[in-house]
Design a protein around this motif. Sequence first.
Motif, PDB file in Angstrom:
ATOM      1  N   ILE A  11      -2.212  -5.570  17.126  1.00  0.00           N
ATOM      2  CA  ILE A  11      -2.308  -4.424  16.222  1.00  0.00           C
ATOM      3  C   ILE A  11      -0.919  -4.020  15.724  1.00  0.00           C
ATOM      4  CG2 ILE A  11      -2.890  -1.961  16.110  1.00  0.00           C
ATOM      5  CD1 ILE A  11      -5.256  -2.640  18.009  1.00  0.00           C
ATOM      6  N   ILE A  12       0.049  -4.006  16.621  1.00  0.00           N
ATOM      7  CA  ILE A  12       1.426  -3.687  16.218  1.00  0.00           C
ATOM      8  C   ILE A  12       1.943  -4.724  15.238  1.00  0.00           C
ATOM      9  CG2 ILE A  12       3.814  -3.562  17.045  1.00  0.00           C
ATOM     10  CD1 ILE A  12       2.633  -2.281  19.627  1.00  0.00           C
ATOM     11  N   SER A  66       1.077 -12.097   9.601  1.00  0.00           N
ATOM     12  CA  SER A  66       1.776 -12.852  10.633  1.00  0.00           C
ATOM     13  C   SER A  66       0.895 -13.236  11.820  1.00  0.00           C
ATOM     14  CB  SER A  66       2.962 -12.042  11.145  1.00  0.00           C
ATOM     15  OG  SER A  66       2.500 -10.873  11.777  1.00  0.00           O
ATOM     16  N   VAL A  67      -0.345 -12.828  11.853  1.00  0.00           N
ATOM     17  CA  VAL A  67      -1.214 -13.105  12.985  1.00  0.00           C
ATOM     18  C   VAL A  67      -2.330 -14.041  12.539  1.00  0.00           C
ATOM     19  CG1 VAL A  67      -2.782 -12.098  14.678  1.00  0.00           C
ATOM     20  CG2 VAL A  67      -0.723 -10.872  14.011  1.00  0.00           C
ATOM     21  N   GLY A  68      -2.420 -15.178  13.219  1.00  0.00           N
ATOM     22  CA  GLY A  68      -3.464 -16.138  12.899  1.00  0.00           C
ATOM     23  C   GLY A  68      -4.679 -15.962  13.789  1.00  0.00           C
ATOM     24  N   SER A  84       3.407  -6.181   9.797  1.00  0.00           N
ATOM     25  CA  SER A  84       3.241  -7.167   8.725  1.00  0.00           C
ATOM     26  C   SER A  84       2.809  -6.493   7.430  1.00  0.00           C
ATOM     27  CB  SER A  84       2.213  -8.215   9.141  1.00  0.00           C
ATOM     28  OG  SER A  84       1.991  -9.133   8.113  1.00  0.00           O
ATOM     29  N   VAL A  85       1.910  -5.545   7.522  1.00  0.00           N
ATOM     30  CA  VAL A  85       1.438  -4.826   6.339  1.00  0.00           C
ATOM     31  C   VAL A  85       2.550  -3.941   5.768  1.00  0.00           C
ATOM     32  CG1 VAL A  85      -0.147  -3.003   5.582  1.00  0.00           C
ATOM     33  CG2 VAL A  85      -0.998  -4.906   6.946  1.00  0.00           C
ATOM     34  N   ILE A  86       3.315  -3.319   6.643  1.00  0.00           N
ATOM     35  CA  ILE A  86       4.381  -2.427   6.178  1.00  0.00           C
ATOM     36  C   ILE A  86       5.485  -3.198   5.459  1.00  0.00           C
ATOM     37  CG2 ILE A  86       6.266  -0.930   6.969  1.00  0.00           C
ATOM     38  CD1 ILE A  86       4.330   0.029   9.192  1.00  0.00           C
ATOM     39  N   PHE A  87       5.902  -4.323   6.025  1.00  0.00           N
ATOM     40  CA  PHE A  87       7.077  -5.014   5.498  1.00  0.00           C
ATOM     41  C   PHE A  87       6.770  -6.175   4.555  1.00  0.00           C
ATOM     42  CE2 PHE A  87       8.778  -3.099   9.431  1.00  0.00           C
ATOM     43  CZ  PHE A  87       9.715  -2.290   8.824  1.00  0.00           C
TER      44      PHE A  87
END
Length: 74
Positions: free
Chosen positions: A23-24, A38-40, A29-32
């Motif tokens: 979740i972090i 970045s999570v598969g 990933s969404v913020i930057f």
Amino acid sequence: MISIYANQSFAKTKVMIDVSMIIISLSLSVIFSLTDMSVGIGTIIAAMSVGTIVKIMNMVYARISGREANLKKM
């Protein structure tokens, strides 16, 4: 160590920590970077299954040896 302080089983604590890390990671990933996640799927499957596999292995060990593995000493 966290499972000892939280008074929870290692398997349950492992899954909770792994899911929170996903979740972090997704949040960052969404913020930057709005285009690259970045999570598969493998990461999500591993996070959900490793704790469960440890729990099953502990049950098998207990059945074979007649005693539970002491995960607090590991």
